[in-house]
Design a protein around this motif. Structure first.
Motif, PDB file in Angstrom:
ATOM      1  N   SER B   4       0.845  -1.395   0.187  1.00 57.08           N
ATOM      2  CA  SER B   4       0.022   0.140  -0.011  1.00 57.08           C
ATOM      3  C   SER B   4       0.909   1.452   0.057  1.00 57.08           C
ATOM      4  O   SER B   4       2.028   1.203   0.622  1.00 57.08           O
ATOM      5  CB  SER B   4      -0.855   0.001   1.305  1.00 57.08           C
ATOM      6  OG  SER B   4      -0.112   0.179   2.328  1.00 57.08           O
ATOM      7  N   LYS B   5       0.196   2.228  -0.656  1.00 59.84           N
ATOM      8  CA  LYS B   5       1.040   3.507  -0.523  1.00 59.84           C
ATOM      9  C   LYS B   5       1.240   4.193   0.840  1.00 59.84           C
ATOM     10  O   LYS B   5       0.252   4.068   1.690  1.00 59.84           O
ATOM     11  CB  LYS B   5       0.128   4.601  -1.369  1.00 59.84           C
ATOM     12  CG  LYS B   5       0.382   4.355  -2.933  1.00 59.84           C
ATOM     13  CD  LYS B   5       1.663   5.059  -3.541  1.00 59.84           C
ATOM     14  CE  LYS B   5       1.855   4.616  -5.013  1.00 59.84           C
ATOM     15  NZ  LYS B   5       2.721   3.561  -4.930  1.00 59.84           N
ATOM     16  N   GLN B   6       2.257   4.787   1.193  1.00 63.96           N
ATOM     17  CA  GLN B   6       2.729   5.283   2.437  1.00 63.96           C
ATOM     18  C   GLN B   6       2.223   6.683   2.634  1.00 63.96           C
ATOM     19  O   GLN B   6       1.774   7.065   3.736  1.00 63.96           O
ATOM     20  CB  GLN B   6       4.210   5.046   2.658  1.00 63.96           C
ATOM     21  CG  GLN B   6       4.514   3.613   3.056  1.00 63.96           C
ATOM     22  CD  GLN B   6       3.628   2.949   4.061  1.00 63.96           C
ATOM     23  OE1 GLN B   6       3.476   3.303   5.192  1.00 63.96           O
ATOM     24  NE2 GLN B   6       2.954   1.442   3.637  1.00 63.96           N
ATOM     25  N   GLY B   8       0.295   9.764   2.782  1.00 60.65           N
ATOM     26  CA  GLY B   8      -0.927   9.952   3.120  1.00 60.65           C
ATOM     27  C   GLY B   8      -1.694   9.224   4.193  1.00 60.65           C
ATOM     28  O   GLY B   8      -2.609   9.210   4.823  1.00 60.65           O
ATOM     29  N   LYS B   9      -0.724   8.104   4.977  1.00 59.67           N
ATOM     30  CA  LYS B   9      -1.046   7.328   5.838  1.00 59.67           C
ATOM     31  C   LYS B   9      -0.664   7.532   7.059  1.00 59.67           C
ATOM     32  O   LYS B   9       0.529   8.324   7.166  1.00 59.67           O
ATOM     33  CB  LYS B   9      -0.339   6.100   5.427  1.00 59.67           C
ATOM     34  CG  LYS B   9      -1.303   4.673   5.508  1.00 59.67           C
ATOM     35  CD  LYS B   9      -0.540   3.600   4.928  1.00 59.67           C
ATOM     36  CE  LYS B   9      -0.849   2.378   5.801  1.00 59.67           C
ATOM     37  NZ  LYS B   9      -0.033   1.338   5.432  1.00 59.67           N
ATOM     38  N   SER B  10      -1.239   7.447   8.209  1.00 55.52           N
ATOM     39  CA  SER B  10      -0.960   7.935   9.718  1.00 55.52           C
ATOM     40  C   SER B  10      -0.051   6.787  10.038  1.00 55.52           C
ATOM     41  O   SER B  10      -0.486   5.971  11.107  1.00 55.52           O
ATOM     42  CB  SER B  10      -2.382   7.911  10.368  1.00 55.52           C
ATOM     43  OG  SER B  10      -2.687   9.346  10.290  1.00 55.52           O
ATOM     44  N   VAL B  11       0.999   6.708   9.725  1.00 58.19           N
ATOM     45  CA  VAL B  11       2.159   5.914  10.214  1.00 58.19           C
ATOM     46  C   VAL B  11       2.605   6.319  11.508  1.00 58.19           C
ATOM     47  O   VAL B  11       2.926   7.671  11.797  1.00 58.19           O
ATOM     48  CB  VAL B  11       3.326   5.880   9.192  1.00 58.19           C
ATOM     49  CG1 VAL B  11       4.704   4.925   9.681  1.00 58.19           C
ATOM     50  CG2 VAL B  11       2.993   5.506   7.856  1.00 58.19           C
ATOM     51  N   GLN B 482       8.308   7.283   4.611  1.00 59.86           N
ATOM     52  CA  GLN B 482       7.230   7.022   3.958  1.00 59.86           C
ATOM     53  C   GLN B 482       7.635   7.587   2.361  1.00 59.86           C
ATOM     54  O   GLN B 482       7.024   6.906   1.490  1.00 59.86           O
ATOM     55  CB  GLN B 482       6.086   7.895   4.456  1.00 59.86           C
ATOM     56  CG  GLN B 482       5.640   7.346   5.675  1.00 59.86           C
ATOM     57  CD  GLN B 482       4.436   8.393   6.303  1.00 59.86           C
ATOM     58  OE1 GLN B 482       4.688   9.185   7.063  1.00 59.86           O
ATOM     59  NE2 GLN B 482       3.325   7.961   6.021  1.00 59.86           N
ATOM     60  N   ASP B 486       7.539   5.146  -1.067  1.00 61.22           N
ATOM     61  CA  ASP B 486       6.313   5.355  -2.268  1.00 61.22           C
ATOM     62  C   ASP B 486       7.230   5.569  -3.415  1.00 61.22           C
ATOM     63  O   ASP B 486       7.098   5.190  -4.535  1.00 61.22           O
ATOM     64  CB  ASP B 486       5.820   6.364  -1.938  1.00 61.22           C
ATOM     65  CG  ASP B 486       4.232   5.664  -1.188  1.00 61.22           C
ATOM     66  OD1 ASP B 486       4.473   4.961  -0.544  1.00 61.22           O
ATOM     67  OD2 ASP B 486       3.415   6.630  -0.995  1.00 61.22           O
ATOM     68  N   HIS B 491       8.115  -1.781   0.267  1.00 57.50           N
ATOM     69  CA  HIS B 491       7.502  -1.845   1.536  1.00 57.50           C
ATOM     70  C   HIS B 491       8.455  -0.993   2.575  1.00 57.50           C
ATOM     71  O   HIS B 491       9.522  -0.947   2.529  1.00 57.50           O
ATOM     72  CB  HIS B 491       7.445  -3.399   2.121  1.00 57.50           C
ATOM     73  CG  HIS B 491       6.624  -3.721   3.192  1.00 57.50           C
ATOM     74  ND1 HIS B 491       6.866  -3.172   4.571  1.00 57.50           N
ATOM     75  CD2 HIS B 491       5.237  -4.011   3.040  1.00 57.50           C
ATOM     76  CE1 HIS B 491       5.785  -3.410   5.174  1.00 57.50           C
ATOM     77  NE2 HIS B 491       4.915  -3.802   4.514  1.00 57.50           N
ATOM     78  N   ASN B 638       1.906  12.625   6.408  1.00 52.64           N
ATOM     79  CA  ASN B 638       1.401  11.724   7.462  1.00 52.64           C
ATOM     80  C   ASN B 638       0.269  12.547   8.345  1.00 52.64           C
ATOM     81  O   ASN B 638       0.756  13.191   9.080  1.00 52.64           O
ATOM     82  CB  ASN B 638       2.623  11.233   8.388  1.00 52.64           C
ATOM     83  CG  ASN B 638       2.330  10.435   9.267  1.00 52.64           C
ATOM     84  OD1 ASN B 638       1.280  10.363   9.948  1.00 52.64           O
ATOM     85  ND2 ASN B 638       3.131   9.497   9.786  1.00 52.64           N
ATOM     86  N   LYS B 640      -1.192  11.954  10.945  1.00 57.16           N
ATOM     87  CA  LYS B 640      -0.864  11.768  12.398  1.00 57.16           C
ATOM     88  C   LYS B 640       0.100  12.552  12.850  1.00 57.16           C
ATOM     89  O   LYS B 640      -0.101  13.645  13.790  1.00 57.16           O
ATOM     90  CB  LYS B 640      -0.878  10.287  12.706  1.00 57.16           C
ATOM     91  CG  LYS B 640      -0.831   9.779  14.362  1.00 57.16           C
ATOM     92  CD  LYS B 640      -0.465   8.701  14.640  1.00 57.16           C
ATOM     93  CE  LYS B 640      -1.460   7.760  14.807  1.00 57.16           C
ATOM     94  NZ  LYS B 640      -1.352   6.283  15.264  1.00 57.16           N
TER      95      LYS B 640
END
Ligand code: FES
Ligand code: FES
Lengths: 172, 745
Positions: B4-6, B8-11, B482, B486, B491, B638, B640
């Motif tokens: 999955s794309k990182q 825009g993700k709340s890692v 992240q 991408d 990963h 991110n 978060k």
């Protein structure tokens, strides 16, 4: 540059004044030989080499140095090491169970309850002991009783969210 | 497996585990052999000369190794340029221990080095200094007549001086149907990161040093130390993997770094120098600033005339400037403007960028003036902003690269419940507390700078990306990881981002909300160039099915490279490297922004803050009960960590409006509240409901990522919104920060 010659007129740091202190830190006994004026904070950081406990002010004004001593949260910068001879001390390094994080530590990560991380050890130790005190129930009470732990990054809401989540889960 | 794309993700923060277990090591926490401890002695006078430093009692103390001062310092370079760091304003940089001159109160004048911290600290108290005192001036308000134009220098590129006047302000203001004029007073503030400034210097012999330092720029400190002490760049390594907050205080090398390195070189030993909390008030600060506004508008609410002037303090030796008065006309397209920014040199240390420098000062004046106009016009405060919405930046006559401020207003208002607001001040109560709501716009520049990054991939398919950048709590490590994941199509667990080390590719100092955009773009560019190399190797493989295809025809994802048209035609990165005899593939990229293109646009992040306050009628105590900030800052890498940045900014806004100020006794020229008991910042009990919205915003201009940065924008709109809410609650407009209870009684 003036180099030091050997005629010591004061024995400020000579070992003759050093006191033997035993601290049971994170279930390990630490035998220290410290001068009476060494703070518990400096003893833990400099002598015990446990630098997880932080120094933010050395004046009892920020909470970064909070450790759990005989079950109570104390400011290690306002405590002399010699006062705690024989005490059980838990620092941030002793909060997790080996590799398994304490649920409050996990909650801190999940809630992004830190930015620079410098207040974090104090916040976590303080919160655990604060909940043991059993005097805080509501969110407002938790905020009030955590107010000795400053966070300059402004992670406040996330810190309280993490503590509340841990508290609620614990009570389930 | 589909990765999955990182972006825009709340890692979760990748260093989180280290920070919650106490394993993260900050500059003063490295256990190095034979460590000596230094303690700094500071001047107790404000201006004059040192006549004598009596070190005899300190020297007599057992355990004291050496005492340094201007009397016995290392030979230092003559030329100012050698002391200029990347963030030096025009002028003469402060040179610790250079001579007997005292330029400000708290100036470092001696360093005691001892076997233990306690010995050094005690010995420092035994040093007796006699001075020849001279008269000094530290009070801005008493010297407004001395204000002069700032000197120009390299800093002026990033911090432009005000644009020249437009139209005929005086006439337009006199002709305006409604007018508001205000004076705004801001005191001094100190950054006070929770970690004390510390340096640990490891003496490696042969003029080589490894230095653990608290800084926002490893490369900056490396260059500074090498220049000042005449060392080779490659022999000075600055490491700063964890920084316990900085907020601008680490933009310039601080004096403990200088002192620690000097002691280490002279003694050929490992040395640590740590400031105490009071010493944290003896270098850069947010300057005292006095502003005046005069805005005029037509009866229907069109702002026609804007006059905004600011006079700020600087030191006698450097012209530190901020962008204070340039914002109003970027936000509100009045045709007649008169903007002015001047400095008064005083006997203080040079001010220094502190979170949202200039913007947080100027926006208070601008947004309180707009608020005041809205009440005179009997127009809703947000309505007035919408009426004067700038689709184009008239101050520079340029389009915005993107601007979703309108959505910030609308979405923020919706979430906050702004529509239900009673317009009259002093009309809502909860028990003995007056309740009010206020709002404000916010704006912050998007800065583009060059940065370098290196990327390499090994036979296990692991990507390593490097930059000298720091992570001061902003989430840089996580965000860069992240971006790298991408960019290469790999990963996130297979990516390591190495940073906080001057041996790594050059990065600008971390600040100005530009790190994600600037270093992130370099990381992306390095990964793009790595892709090209991977592609070339893939083509050379035996039986390669990519022989006749172009780079545009392939896609990098899921740890492999495949044909755009045919996913089943793929080769994994591991296979490519195996074919490369298992040798790493490396790429390095110096990312240089396209200045010609960027110059055609005004580039800014925007925000809108909505705040509710309660003011105790008898006690005057103010509580910010809830607040919403809506932010348009381009792509949020991110959500978060970005949300945490905005929350932090909002809390800084509460602090700025209601709490923090360094107070000086101008008879002594000395700051008086130099500890965390007297320098007030909000505690947990002061912080209530805070909410953050990120508004969708697409920007193809600003940088490769379309990301504008979120470090300061959360603060910009918060403090003025609080002042405006206090007015709505009480009917009192207090234009002096911080607002204290006595002003509300
Ligand atoms: S270091 Fe102990 S309270 Fe701040
Ligand atoms: S996380 Fe930086 S001080 Fe709290």
């Amino acid at each position: 540059m003036h180099d030091k010659n050997s005629s010591n007129t004061a024995n400020f740091s000579s070992n003759s004044n050093a006191t033997k202190v035993q601290l049971h830190i994170n279930k390990t006994t630490l035998h220290l030989h410290v001068m009476p004026w060494v703070s518990l904070l400096d003893a833990i950081r400099d002598h015990g080499k446990l630098t997880g406990t932080k120094k933010g002010c050395d004046h009892g004004q920020c909470g970064a140095c909070t450790v759990i001593c005989d079950g109570k949260r104390i400011l290690s910068c306002l405590t002399l090491a010699v006062m705690k001879d024989g005490s059980e001390i838990t620092t941030i390094e002793g909060i997790a169970n080996g590799e398994v994080l304490h649920p409050l530590q996990t909650a801190f990560i999940e809630h992004d309850a830190f930015q620079c991380g410098y207040c974090t050890p104090g916040q976590i130790c303080s919160a655990i002991a604060m909940l043991e005190e059993g005097k805080a129930d509501t969110r407002d009470e938790v905020k009030e009783q955590m107010s000795g732990n400053l966070c300059r990054c402004g992670a406040n809401t996330n810190i309280i969210d993490a503590i509340m989540e841990f508290k609620d889960k614990r009570n389930e | 497996m589909k990765i999955s794309k990182q972006i825009g993700k709340s890692v979760n923060r990748l260093e989180g585990h280290l920070k919650v277990t106490g394993a993260a090591k900050y500059a003063g926490e490295y256990d190095v052999p034979g460590l000596l401890q230094g303690y700094i002695v500071n001047s107790t006078i404000t201006k004059g000369k040192i006549l004598e430093i009596d070190e005899s009692a300190a020297h007599a103390l057992s355990g004291v190794v050496a005492i340094f001062s201007h009397n016995n310092r290392t030979k230092l370079p003559w030329f100012d340029i050698m002391y200029a760091d990347m963030d030096a304003p025009p002028g003469t940089p402060f040179k610790p221990f250079y001579n007997d001159q005292i330029l400000y109160n708290g100036q470092p004048i001696a360093l005691v080095v001892a076997e233990t911290f306690e010995t050094a600290r005690y010995a420092a108290t035994l040093i007796k200094v006699t001075y020849d005192e001279e008269p000094f001036e530290t009070e801005l308000a008493a010297h407004l007549d001395d204000a002069r134009d700032p000197k120009k220098g390299i800093a002026t590129f990033i911090k432009p001086l005000p644009p020249s006047a437009n139209g005929d302000f005086e006439k337009a203001y006199n002709d305006a149907d409604v007018q508001y004029a205000g004076e705004f007073i801001h005191g001094t503030e100190h950054h006070n990161p929770l970690e004390l400034f510390t340096t640990t210097t490891v003496y490696e012999g042969d003029g080589k040093l490894t230095v653990y330092d608290k800084t926002q720029g490893t490369s900056n400190c490396q260059i500074y130390i090498a220049n000042v002490f005449g060392l080779h760049y490659k022999d000075v390594r600055i490491l700063s993997p964890f920084v316990g907050g900085a907020f601008g205080s680490g933009l310039r090398p601080q004096y403990q770094l200088f002192l620690c390195v000097m002691a280490s070189l002279e003694l050929k030993r490992n040395v640590r120098v740590t400031m105490d909390r009071a010493q944290m008030f003896t270098f850069g600060h947010r300057p005292q600033t006095i502003q005046k506004t005069r805005f005029g508008a037509t009866a229907d609410g069109t702002v026609t005339a804007i006059n905004h002037t600011a006079i700020a303090e600087t030191s006698q030796h450097e012209d530190y400037t901020e962008v204070v008065v340039n914002w109003a006309n970027m936000l509100y397209p009045a045709k007649n403007t008169l903007l002015d920014y001047k400095l008064v040199p005083l006997d203080v240390f040079s001010p220094m960028d502190m979170r949202a420098p200039g913007g947080s000062t100027g926006l208070h004046a601008i947004e309180a003036t707009m608020d005041a106009l809205s009440y005179i016009l009997k127009v809703d405060p947000m309505e007035l902003r919408l009426l004067n919405y700038a689709e184009r930046d008239v101050s520079a006559n340029k389009p915005f690269s993107s601007k979703e401020l309108k959505q910030c207003y609308l979405q923020g208002a919706e979430k906050f419940g702004w529509a239900n607001r009673k317009s009259e001040p002093r009309t809502t109560r909860r028990g003995n507390r007056l309740v009010g709501t206020g709002m404000s716009s916010g704006i912050w520049d998007v800065i583009a700078l060059p940065a370098k990054a290196k990327a390499s991939i090994n036979k296990k398919g692991k990507l390593k990306v490097k930059s000298a950048v720091t992570d001061i709590g902003t989430g840089t490590l996580t965000v860069m990881t992240q971006i790298a994941a991408d960019s290469l199509g790999i990963h996130i667990d297979d990516v390591t981002f190495e940073y906080g080390d001057s041996n790594m590719p050059l990065s600008p100092i971390q600040g100005g909300s530009y790190t994600t955009g600037v270093v992130g773009s370099a990381v992306k560019a390095a990964c793009e160039s790595l892709k090209k190399k991977i592609f070339k190797k893939a083509k050379k493989m035996n039986n390669s099915t990519f022989n006749s295809v172009a780079l545009e025809d392939v896609v990098f994802e899921d740890g492999s490279m495949h044909l755009k048209q045919d996913k089943s035609n793929f080769v994994t990165f591991k296979e490519i490297i195996a074919d490369n005899d298992g040798k790493k593939i490396k790429a390095s990229k110096n990312n240089i922004p396209n200045v010609l293109k960027l110059k055609q646009y005004t580039r800014a992040a925007h925000s809108a803050a909505f705040v509710e306050v309660e003011v105790d009628e008898q006690l005057g105590i103010v509580n910010v009960t809830r607040a919403v900030t809506a932010v348009a800052a381009g792509k949020i890498i991110n959500p978060k960590t970005a949300r945490s940045q905005i929350l932090g900014g909002m809390i800084w806004g509460i602090s700025k409006a209601l709490r923090e100020e360094t107070l000086m006794d101008h008879n002594l020229g000395k700051y008086m509240n130099t500890d965390l008991g007297e320098y007030h910042i909000p505690v947990h009990a002061d912080i209530h409901e805070l909410d953050v919205i990120f508004v969708d915003e697409k920007d193809d201009i600003i940088n490769e990522l379309g990301s504008k940065g979120v470090g300061e924008i959360g603060l910009a709109s918060m403090a003025p919104a609080i002042a405006n809410a206090i007015y709505h609650a009480t009917g009192k407009r207090v234009n002096k920060f911080p607002i204290h209870f006595d002003q509300l009684l």
